[in-house]
Design a protein around this motif. Structure first.
Motif, PDB file in Angstrom:
ATOM      1  N   VAL A   2     -77.919   4.955  26.824  1.00  0.00           N
ATOM      2  CA  VAL A   2     -76.647   5.271  27.480  1.00  0.00           C
ATOM      3  C   VAL A   2     -75.528   4.496  26.809  1.00  0.00           C
ATOM      4  CG1 VAL A   2     -75.389   5.344  29.656  1.00  0.00           C
ATOM      5  CG2 VAL A   2     -77.858   5.704  29.611  1.00  0.00           C
ATOM      6  N   PHE A  37     -69.654   4.855  28.624  1.00  0.00           N
ATOM      7  CA  PHE A  37     -69.272   5.418  29.908  1.00  0.00           C
ATOM      8  C   PHE A  37     -70.185   6.549  30.362  1.00  0.00           C
ATOM      9  CE2 PHE A  37     -66.430   7.912  32.727  1.00  0.00           C
ATOM     10  CZ  PHE A  37     -66.089   6.916  33.594  1.00  0.00           C
ATOM     11  N   ASN A  38     -71.406   6.214  30.563  1.00  0.00           N
ATOM     12  CA  ASN A  38     -72.341   7.143  31.169  1.00  0.00           C
ATOM     13  C   ASN A  38     -72.728   8.330  30.307  1.00  0.00           C
ATOM     14  OD1 ASN A  38     -73.403   6.339  33.630  1.00  0.00           O
ATOM     15  ND2 ASN A  38     -71.457   6.674  34.646  1.00  0.00           N
ATOM     16  N   LYS A  39     -72.496   8.281  29.028  1.00  0.00           N
ATOM     17  CA  LYS A  39     -72.936   9.380  28.178  1.00  0.00           C
ATOM     18  C   LYS A  39     -74.386   9.107  27.771  1.00  0.00           C
ATOM     19  CE  LYS A  39     -71.232  12.286  24.455  1.00  0.00           C
ATOM     20  NZ  LYS A  39     -70.206  12.445  23.405  1.00  0.00           N
ATOM     21  N   PHE A  40     -75.282   9.977  28.246  1.00  0.00           N
ATOM     22  CA  PHE A  40     -76.711   9.809  28.014  1.00  0.00           C
ATOM     23  C   PHE A  40     -77.130  10.541  26.745  1.00  0.00           C
ATOM     24  CE2 PHE A  40     -78.901   8.512  32.153  1.00  0.00           C
ATOM     25  CZ  PHE A  40     -77.771   7.937  32.690  1.00  0.00           C
ATOM     26  N   TYR A  41     -77.872   9.865  25.904  1.00  0.00           N
ATOM     27  CA  TYR A  41     -78.496  10.495  24.742  1.00  0.00           C
ATOM     28  C   TYR A  41     -79.998  10.463  24.968  1.00  0.00           C
ATOM     29  CZ  TYR A  41     -74.014  10.318  22.352  1.00  0.00           C
ATOM     30  OH  TYR A  41     -72.699  10.494  22.007  1.00  0.00           O
ATOM     31  N   PHE A  42     -80.589  11.642  25.134  1.00  0.00           N
ATOM     32  CA  PHE A  42     -82.005  11.732  25.449  1.00  0.00           C
ATOM     33  C   PHE A  42     -82.838  11.887  24.185  1.00  0.00           C
ATOM     34  CE2 PHE A  42     -82.416  11.897  30.011  1.00  0.00           C
ATOM     35  CZ  PHE A  42     -81.148  12.231  30.450  1.00  0.00           C
TER      36      PHE A  42
END
Lengths: 111, 113
Positions: free
Chosen positions: A93, A96-101
């Motif tokens: 993450v 600011f809360n941007k998730f990279y899976f």
């Protein structure tokens, strides 16, 4: 941006054995690393997470370790059970809360 | 208990149609996200929103747009559906404060023929 790589893509273990899934990330600014479990036909759900100021976290049979220097983190499941069979996703993450899976690991626990 | 709902579980549309996917959350979360899930590619972020009328592009925004007129609702729009948009679409929400768990909806399996 962040790039998260996950290995292996599939993992088959015998019931009672341990399973380990590994992820690497590229951006040292990432500071939160959750793991999600997705059972067949269901939505992903958080099973454990770790923040960058911690090296290890454990919750019953599952644990996560984080090596900030090497930029990798791992999920450890001990005493696996058939109900652990699912697809597991790691994430980094960033910003600011941007998730990279990661691309996911399909775990099969054989009875 | 957080509830995130999506308007359809399965949807079949024709190439060129305009498609609307709706997502509603009941926990007053500021952040909402749209992902697509494809085998071997994991969850890829299409768009996200951190407030009403605010939106930011994710990693694969091409061919999509979004709308957030109310805090609880986040819509994904396929302006002109194409066969390569056949996928599972997942909506998620989370509170704004720091990095937090994302709560996912059940998903919409979209097939474009």
């Amino acid at each position: 941006g962040e790039n998260v790589e996950q290995h292996p893509s599939t993992l088959s273990v015998q019931e009672g054995d341990s399973a380990v899934i590994k992820c690497t990330y590229s951006d040292s600014a990432s500071n939160y690393f959750p793991w999600y479990k997705q059972e067949l036909g269901k939505r992903p759900q958080l099973i454990i997470d770790i923040r960058s100021n911690v090296g290890e976290k454990k919750d019953q049979r599952i644990a996560v370790t984080l090596n900030k220097t090497a930029k990798h983190f791992s999920l450890h499941i001990t005493e696996t059970q058939p109900e652990d069979s699912a697809v597991y996703f790691c994430a980094g993450v960033y910003n600011f809360n941007k998730f990279y899976f990661g691309s996911g690991t399909k775990l099969n626990v054989k009875p | 208990d957080v509830k995130v709902t999506q308007s359809s579980r399965y949807l079949v549309k024709r190439t060129g149609e305009k498609v609307f996917l709706e997502c509603v959350q009941d926990m007053d979360h500021e952040n909402m996200f749209w992902y697509r899930q494809d085998p071997g590619l994991g969850l890829r972020l299409i768009y996200f929103s951190y407030d009403v009328k605010m939106k930011e592009k994710g990693d694969i925004p091409e061919g999509y747009s979004v709308s957030r007129e109310k805090k609880e609702r986040f819509s994904l729009i396929l302006e002109s559906a194409s066969t390569n948009q056949t996928s599972m679409y997942l909506c998620a929400s989370s509170p704004r404060t720091g990095a937090n768990e994302q709560y996912f909806g059940p998903g919409t399996r979209l097939t474009v023929t």
